[in-house]
Scaffold this motif. Structure first.
Motif, PDB file in Angstrom:
ATOM      1  N   ASP A   7       0.836  -1.219   0.000  1.00  0.00           N
ATOM      2  CA  ASP A   7       0.000   0.000   0.000  1.00  0.00           C
ATOM      3  C   ASP A   7       0.864   1.259   0.000  1.00  0.00           C
ATOM      4  OD1 ASP A   7      -2.343  -1.362  -0.005  1.00  0.00           O
ATOM      5  OD2 ASP A   7      -2.842  -1.024   2.110  1.00  0.00           O
ATOM      6  N   ALA A   8       2.049   1.167   0.614  1.00  0.00           N
ATOM      7  CA  ALA A   8       2.945   2.336   0.674  1.00  0.00           C
ATOM      8  C   ALA A   8       3.789   2.442  -0.598  1.00  0.00           C
ATOM      9  CB  ALA A   8       3.848   2.238   1.907  1.00  0.00           C
ATOM     10  N   GLY A   9       3.518   1.578  -1.573  1.00  0.00           N
ATOM     11  CA  GLY A   9       4.223   1.654  -2.865  1.00  0.00           C
ATOM     12  C   GLY A   9       5.572   0.971  -2.875  1.00  0.00           C
ATOM     13  N   LYS A  10       5.825   0.094  -1.903  1.00  0.00           N
ATOM     14  CA  LYS A  10       7.128  -0.577  -1.822  1.00  0.00           C
ATOM     15  C   LYS A  10       7.091  -1.939  -2.509  1.00  0.00           C
ATOM     16  CE  LYS A  10       9.109   2.679   0.279  1.00  0.00           C
ATOM     17  NZ  LYS A  10      10.172   3.406  -0.423  1.00  0.00           N
ATOM     18  N   ARG A  11       8.261  -2.387  -2.961  1.00  0.00           N
ATOM     19  CA  ARG A  11       8.389  -3.748  -3.511  1.00  0.00           C
ATOM     20  C   ARG A  11       8.716  -4.680  -2.351  1.00  0.00           C
ATOM     21  NH1 ARG A  11      13.363  -2.780  -7.291  1.00  0.00           N
ATOM     22  NH2 ARG A  11      13.841  -1.640  -5.401  1.00  0.00           N
ATOM     23  N   ASN A  16      -5.054  -7.251  16.934  1.00  0.00           N
ATOM     24  CA  ASN A  16      -3.956  -6.288  17.112  1.00  0.00           C
ATOM     25  C   ASN A  16      -3.040  -6.165  15.898  1.00  0.00           C
ATOM     26  OD1 ASN A  16      -4.623  -5.549  19.728  1.00  0.00           O
ATOM     27  ND2 ASN A  16      -3.489  -7.253  20.631  1.00  0.00           N
ATOM     28  N   GLY A  17      -2.990  -7.232  15.069  1.00  0.00           N
ATOM     29  CA  GLY A  17      -2.002  -7.267  13.993  1.00  0.00           C
ATOM     30  C   GLY A  17      -2.104  -6.135  12.976  1.00  0.00           C
ATOM     31  N   PRO A  18      -3.298  -5.843  12.429  1.00  0.00           N
ATOM     32  CA  PRO A  18      -3.359  -4.828  11.376  1.00  0.00           C
ATOM     33  C   PRO A  18      -2.864  -3.447  11.835  1.00  0.00           C
ATOM     34  CG  PRO A  18      -5.346  -6.171  11.341  1.00  0.00           C
ATOM     35  CD  PRO A  18      -4.588  -6.563  12.583  1.00  0.00           C
ATOM     36  N   TRP A  19      -3.294  -3.018  13.016  1.00  0.00           N
ATOM     37  CA  TRP A  19      -2.899  -1.694  13.522  1.00  0.00           C
ATOM     38  C   TRP A  19      -1.371  -1.637  13.718  1.00  0.00           C
ATOM     39  CZ3 TRP A  19      -0.647   0.245  18.025  1.00  0.00           C
ATOM     40  CH2 TRP A  19      -0.821   1.614  18.284  1.00  0.00           C
ATOM     41  N   HIS A  20      -0.797  -2.724  14.219  1.00  0.00           N
ATOM     42  CA  HIS A  20       0.659  -2.736  14.415  1.00  0.00           C
ATOM     43  C   HIS A  20       1.387  -2.785  13.076  1.00  0.00           C
ATOM     44  CE1 HIS A  20      -0.372  -3.620  18.630  1.00  0.00           C
ATOM     45  NE2 HIS A  20       0.802  -3.083  18.893  1.00  0.00           N
ATOM     46  N   ALA A  21       0.844  -3.521  12.103  1.00  0.00           N
ATOM     47  CA  ALA A  21       1.492  -3.574  10.786  1.00  0.00           C
ATOM     48  C   ALA A  21       1.494  -2.190  10.139  1.00  0.00           C
ATOM     49  CB  ALA A  21       0.768  -4.582   9.888  1.00  0.00           C
ATOM     50  N   LEU A  22       0.389  -1.453  10.329  1.00  0.00           N
ATOM     51  CA  LEU A  22       0.317  -0.084   9.801  1.00  0.00           C
ATOM     52  C   LEU A  22       1.412   0.770  10.419  1.00  0.00           C
ATOM     53  CD1 LEU A  22      -1.434   2.139   8.288  1.00  0.00           C
ATOM     54  CD2 LEU A  22      -2.552   2.505  10.497  1.00  0.00           C
ATOM     55  N   ARG A  23       1.574   0.656  11.737  1.00  0.00           N
ATOM     56  CA  ARG A  23       2.581   1.464  12.444  1.00  0.00           C
ATOM     57  C   ARG A  23       4.005   1.049  12.060  1.00  0.00           C
ATOM     58  NH1 ARG A  23       0.106   5.254  15.849  1.00  0.00           N
ATOM     59  NH2 ARG A  23      -1.979   5.138  14.967  1.00  0.00           N
ATOM     60  N   LEU A  24       4.209  -0.252  11.926  1.00  0.00           N
ATOM     61  CA  LEU A  24       5.562  -0.708  11.586  1.00  0.00           C
ATOM     62  C   LEU A  24       5.927  -0.266  10.169  1.00  0.00           C
ATOM     63  CD1 LEU A  24       8.133  -2.270  12.207  1.00  0.00           C
ATOM     64  CD2 LEU A  24       6.977  -4.373  11.486  1.00  0.00           C
ATOM     65  N   ALA A  25       4.981  -0.383   9.241  1.00  0.00           N
ATOM     66  CA  ALA A  25       5.268   0.037   7.861  1.00  0.00           C
ATOM     67  C   ALA A  25       5.608   1.527   7.833  1.00  0.00           C
ATOM     68  CB  ALA A  25       4.075  -0.277   6.967  1.00  0.00           C
ATOM     69  N   ALA A  26       4.847   2.341   8.580  1.00  0.00           N
ATOM     70  CA  ALA A  26       5.111   3.794   8.594  1.00  0.00           C
ATOM     71  C   ALA A  26       6.476   4.079   9.219  1.00  0.00           C
ATOM     72  CB  ALA A  26       4.011   4.514   9.363  1.00  0.00           C
ATOM     73  N   HIS A  27       6.862   3.264  10.183  1.00  0.00           N
ATOM     74  CA  HIS A  27       8.165   3.430  10.835  1.00  0.00           C
ATOM     75  C   HIS A  27       9.301   3.094   9.865  1.00  0.00           C
ATOM     76  CE1 HIS A  27      11.203   3.316  13.966  1.00  0.00           C
ATOM     77  NE2 HIS A  27      11.531   2.088  13.592  1.00  0.00           N
ATOM     78  N   SER A  34       8.869   5.664   6.586  1.00  0.00           N
ATOM     79  CA  SER A  34       8.969   7.124   6.777  1.00  0.00           C
ATOM     80  C   SER A  34       9.648   7.527   8.074  1.00  0.00           C
ATOM     81  CB  SER A  34       7.566   7.746   6.776  1.00  0.00           C
ATOM     82  OG  SER A  34       6.800   7.264   5.722  1.00  0.00           O
ATOM     83  N   GLY A  35      10.052   6.551   8.889  1.00  0.00           N
ATOM     84  CA  GLY A  35      10.711   6.899  10.148  1.00  0.00           C
ATOM     85  C   GLY A  35       9.748   7.365  11.226  1.00  0.00           C
ATOM     86  N   ASP A  36       8.438   7.109  11.061  1.00  0.00           N
ATOM     87  CA  ASP A  36       7.476   7.490  12.110  1.00  0.00           C
ATOM     88  C   ASP A  36       7.808   6.740  13.403  1.00  0.00           C
ATOM     89  OD1 ASP A  36       6.313   8.816  10.039  1.00  0.00           O
ATOM     90  OD2 ASP A  36       4.348   7.849  10.190  1.00  0.00           O
TER      91      ASP A  36
END
Ligand SMILES: Cc1cc2nc3c(=O)[nH]c(=O)nc-3n(C[C@H](O)[C@H](O)[C@H](O)COP(=O)(O)OP(=O)(O)OC[C@H]3O[C@@H](n4cnc5c(N)ncnc54)[C@H](O)[C@@H]3O)c2cc1C
Length: 346
Positions: free
Chosen positions: A23-27, A318-329, A332-334
């Motif tokens: 979703d973040a456009g990564k391979r 819990n998994g989806p919310w954490h996956a969203l946060r980990l991907a952003a981290h 993008s370094g969030d």
């Protein structure tokens, strides 16, 4: 082959992370051992908002629940599949103590969203101490979710069967190398095997074995709610039910055990007086670090090596919310949610 993220393991954790990175456009390239009997393949996939005997409201529950449902429904809309089954949970009290705890909580405004009065037929369900109906529960068909994820990855040439040995991985500030794969990052989503990895052998993984039974319960065929009384019964349609579960902390043995079978059957007998026929018995190891607390993030010294694990018995919620946060981290370094930062374990 060059990719942005090499993901090791396609259980719930690796699959959820792959969707969020795509979703973040990564391979991505996801490598999985493709073994039967993993935690994700055996899991009942239940979402139980008020879990445990104290009906505790975990911090952030509403946000995680809303995000999980939104995520699974978005996949359903795009695929035409039914993956998440929204179901109420008939929560029967085990004893007078639970009934007393609930008496205070039931008038608490913070719990109001999650409950409704219970109606049962006492010839079918045993509730001498009462109970309530839990709203906003349900179950994810985890094997169907995994298979849909795998097919999507295959279409993008982003999936391979294989075992990644961490000794074969070289990591530097410039990136990752594993066999003929170059990646910016490697993320280990290995489930209970996560702490056997040379990068993460300091993580206090405590796998918890669990048994589930497949049952035929013809006299309960009309029941559509999940029933929970410590143990649970999940209606799969008609007379088919799934029942569970055990929590064994006796090492890494995940073979279905006669003791596990009897324990689950005792839980079923406490829920319903109706006769049940066992048609299947499976067991697996849940990846547990601290109860169901997720731990994730980059290795403290190997900056391009990351970890996503510890989903415990609440991975679907819990998994989806954490996956969203980990991907952003990772992208993008969030900042990571503080309670899930892997570095706390180091
Ligand atoms: C009996 C039982 C009932 C459960 N019920 C529920 C429930 O009702 N609700 C809920 O939310 N959760 C439930 N769970 C927990 C849930 O299964 C986990 O939270 C979740 O599935 C863990 O996913 P994971 O991806 O971290 O691990 P896993 O499912 O173990 O996946 C790890 C994957 O990585 C692969 N792998 C590992 N090492 C390597 C390597 N080096 N190279 C390549 N591949 C590798 C494995 O083959 C596997 O496919 C249950 C678990 C059990 C056992």
């Amino acid at each position: 082959m060059t990719t942005d993220f090499l993901i090791v393991g396609q259980g719930l954790a690796g699959s959820l992370l792959a969707w969020h990175l795509l979703d973040a456009g990564k391979r991505v390239l996801v490598v999985d051992r493709d073994e039967p009997g993993t935690s994700s393949k055996v899991a009942a996939g239940l979402v139980t908002p008020l879990a445990g005997s104290r009906f505790h409201l975990p911090p952030g529950l509403g946000e995680r629940l809303d995000y999980a449902r939104q995520f699974y429904w978005r996949l359903e809309e795009a695929s035409g599949l039914t993956l998440f089954h929204h179901r109420r949970i008939a929560r029967l009290f085990r004893d007078g103590g639970e009934a007393e705890v609930w008496r205070d909580l039931s008038t608490n405004p913070s719990h109001a969203r999650y409950h409704a009065p219970l109606a049962i037929d006492p010839a079918q369900l045993l509730a001498p101490h009462g109970g309530f109906e839990m709203r906003e529960g349900g179950w994810l068909d985890v094997p169907a979710f995994l298979e849909h994820t795998r097919q999507t990855l295959l279409e993008r040439v982003s999936y391979a069967i294989g075992a990644v040995d961490s000794n074969d991985v070289s990591a530097s500030a410039a990136g990752i190398r594993w066999k003929n794969v170059s990646a910016e990052w490697i993320v280990f989503c290995e489930g209970w095997r996560g702490a056997r990895n040379r990068f993460f052998d300091w993580v206090p993984m405590r796998p918890t074995a669990g048994d589930v039974l497949d049952l035929e319960l013809p006299d309960l065929a009309g029941e559509t709610r999940i029933v929970n009384k410590g143990g649970w019964l999940l209606p799969l349609g008609g007379e088919r039910f799934r029942a569970g579960s055990t929590y064994r902390h006796d090492g890494c043995d995940s073979a279905p055990s006669p003791v596990g079978r009897e324990e689950v059957l005792a839980k079923v007998a406490s829920i319903t007086p109706l006769a049940a026929k066992v048609t299947g018995h499976r067991a697996a190891l849940r990846p547990t670090i601290r109860r169901s607390q997720v731990f994730m993030g980059a290795h403290p010294s190997h900056g391009r090596v990351a970890f996503f694990n510890g989903l415990g018995s609440k991975g679907v919620l819990n998994g989806p919310w954490h996956a969203l946060r980990l991907a952003a981290h990772l992208v993008s370094g969030d900042p990571l949610p503080p309670q899930s930062d892997l570095r706390d374990l180091f």
